[in-house]
Enzyme design. Structure first.
Site, PDB file in Angstrom:
ATOM      1  N   HIS A   1     -42.729 -21.068  39.701  1.00  0.00           N
ATOM      2  CA  HIS A   1     -43.001 -20.228  40.875  1.00  0.00           C
ATOM      3  C   HIS A   1     -44.487 -20.265  41.251  1.00  0.00           C
ATOM      4  O   HIS A   1     -44.842 -20.550  42.401  1.00  0.00           O
ATOM      5  CB  HIS A   1     -42.562 -18.791  40.575  1.00  0.00           C
ATOM      6  CG  HIS A   1     -42.739 -17.842  41.708  1.00  0.00           C
ATOM      7  ND1 HIS A   1     -41.681 -17.321  42.422  1.00  0.00           N
ATOM      8  CD2 HIS A   1     -43.862 -17.295  42.270  1.00  0.00           C
ATOM      9  CE1 HIS A   1     -42.141 -16.513  43.360  1.00  0.00           C
ATOM     10  NE2 HIS A   1     -43.469 -16.474  43.282  1.00  0.00           N
ATOM     11  N   GLU A   2     -45.348 -19.969  40.287  1.00  0.00           N
ATOM     12  CA  GLU A   2     -46.783 -19.922  40.577  1.00  0.00           C
ATOM     13  C   GLU A   2     -47.348 -21.318  40.844  1.00  0.00           C
ATOM     14  O   GLU A   2     -48.226 -21.484  41.701  1.00  0.00           O
ATOM     15  CB  GLU A   2     -47.538 -19.242  39.421  1.00  0.00           C
ATOM     16  CG  GLU A   2     -47.134 -17.796  39.159  1.00  0.00           C
ATOM     17  CD  GLU A   2     -47.291 -16.901  40.381  1.00  0.00           C
ATOM     18  OE1 GLU A   2     -48.153 -17.189  41.234  1.00  0.00           O
ATOM     19  OE2 GLU A   2     -46.551 -15.902  40.480  1.00  0.00           O
TER      20      GLU A   2
ATOM     21  N   HIS B   1     -46.770 -22.197  44.521  1.00  0.00           N
ATOM     22  CA  HIS B   1     -47.783 -21.612  45.408  1.00  0.00           C
ATOM     23  C   HIS B   1     -49.073 -22.438  45.365  1.00  0.00           C
ATOM     24  O   HIS B   1     -49.644 -22.793  46.406  1.00  0.00           O
ATOM     25  CB  HIS B   1     -48.115 -20.184  44.970  1.00  0.00           C
ATOM     26  CG  HIS B   1     -47.050 -19.176  45.260  1.00  0.00           C
ATOM     27  ND1 HIS B   1     -46.389 -19.103  46.468  1.00  0.00           N
ATOM     28  CD2 HIS B   1     -46.545 -18.165  44.490  1.00  0.00           C
ATOM     29  CE1 HIS B   1     -45.528 -18.100  46.429  1.00  0.00           C
ATOM     30  NE2 HIS B   1     -45.598 -17.522  45.243  1.00  0.00           N
TER      31      HIS B   1
END
Length: 228
Positions: free
Chosen positions: A29-30, A33
């Site tokens: 997820h991170e 980004h």
């Protein structure tokens, strides 16, 4: 019942599967980004070493402790400077939505693998010993469910979640300024929807049901595809 069983919100025997799931889900997820922010011209995350799949740089100790004790927590948010984007709004939306979409993709991949294992008979007493089969049946449903839940949860339009950042980039600038005035209350609102039972019934509980629905339907779909 030992001490850890008393303080953790999930059975101790499931803890390793839960931790593996969170390590993968939060890291991807991170990373998503950071990857897209860097691709679009913002080097902030890269300079901080966040464009990586190394879990150690993405995890927040307090967030992990709360996840184990209370069932909710967080990873270290990726810093993004939208002023470095050539198209701040459009690229900002892509960067924000990349995180939740990565969890959706992980959930789908997990469902494909689990459905294939079940459909082709790889999970059976003849194919693997009982403990291994039990581990597979514990890990994959948890992995699929948690990633679908994180996909939905992160789209809630409240700071500091990705859904709020998406709304920020979509609405007119005059509305943005009004939203920013409400941000000071964001932590209180966020805790309210997570902790208060009467509120959770209308906020978080429907997400649990939706994640379960997604898991069941994706598994049925892939099992039918493999069966055909």
């Amino acid at each position: 019942m030992n001490f850890l069983d008393q303080i953790l919100w999930l059975p101790l025997r499931d803890l390793p599967f839960y931790l593996i799931t969170l390590i993968i889900a939060f890291t991807v997820h991170e990373f998503s980004h950071a990857y897209f922010a860097n691709k679009f011209g913002d080097p902030t995350a890269k300079l901080l070493g966040r464009v990586t799949l190394n879990p150690a740089v993405h995890f927040d100790l307090l967030g992990i402790i709360l996840l184990l004790l209370a069932g909710f927590g967080w990873a270290r948010p990726v810093p993004v400077n939208r002023d470095n984007f050539t198209k701040p709004r459009m690229m900002g939306i892509v960067v924000s939505v990349a995180g939740p979409l990565s969890n959706l993709l992980l959930g789908i991949v997990g469902a494909v693998i689990f459905a294939a294992l079940m459909q082709f008979g790889a999970i059976s007493p003849n194919a693997m010993n009982g403990k291994l089969a039990e581990a597979v049946f514990t890990f994959f449903p948890l992995f699929i469910y948690m990633n679908f839940f994180l996909f939905l949860f992160n789209l809630i339009p409240l700071p500091p979640l990705d859904g709020y950042r998406i709304v920020e980039d979509v609405v007119p600038r005059r509305v943005q300024s009004k939203l920013q005035r409400v941000e000071q209350w964001s932590l209180l609102i966020f805790l309210l929807i997570l902790i208060v039972p009467g509120v959770r019934n209308y906020t978080i509980t429907p997400l649990y049901r939706a994640a379960s629905w997604m898991m069941g339907n994706f598994l049925n779909l892939f099992q039918l595809m493999f069966g055909a």
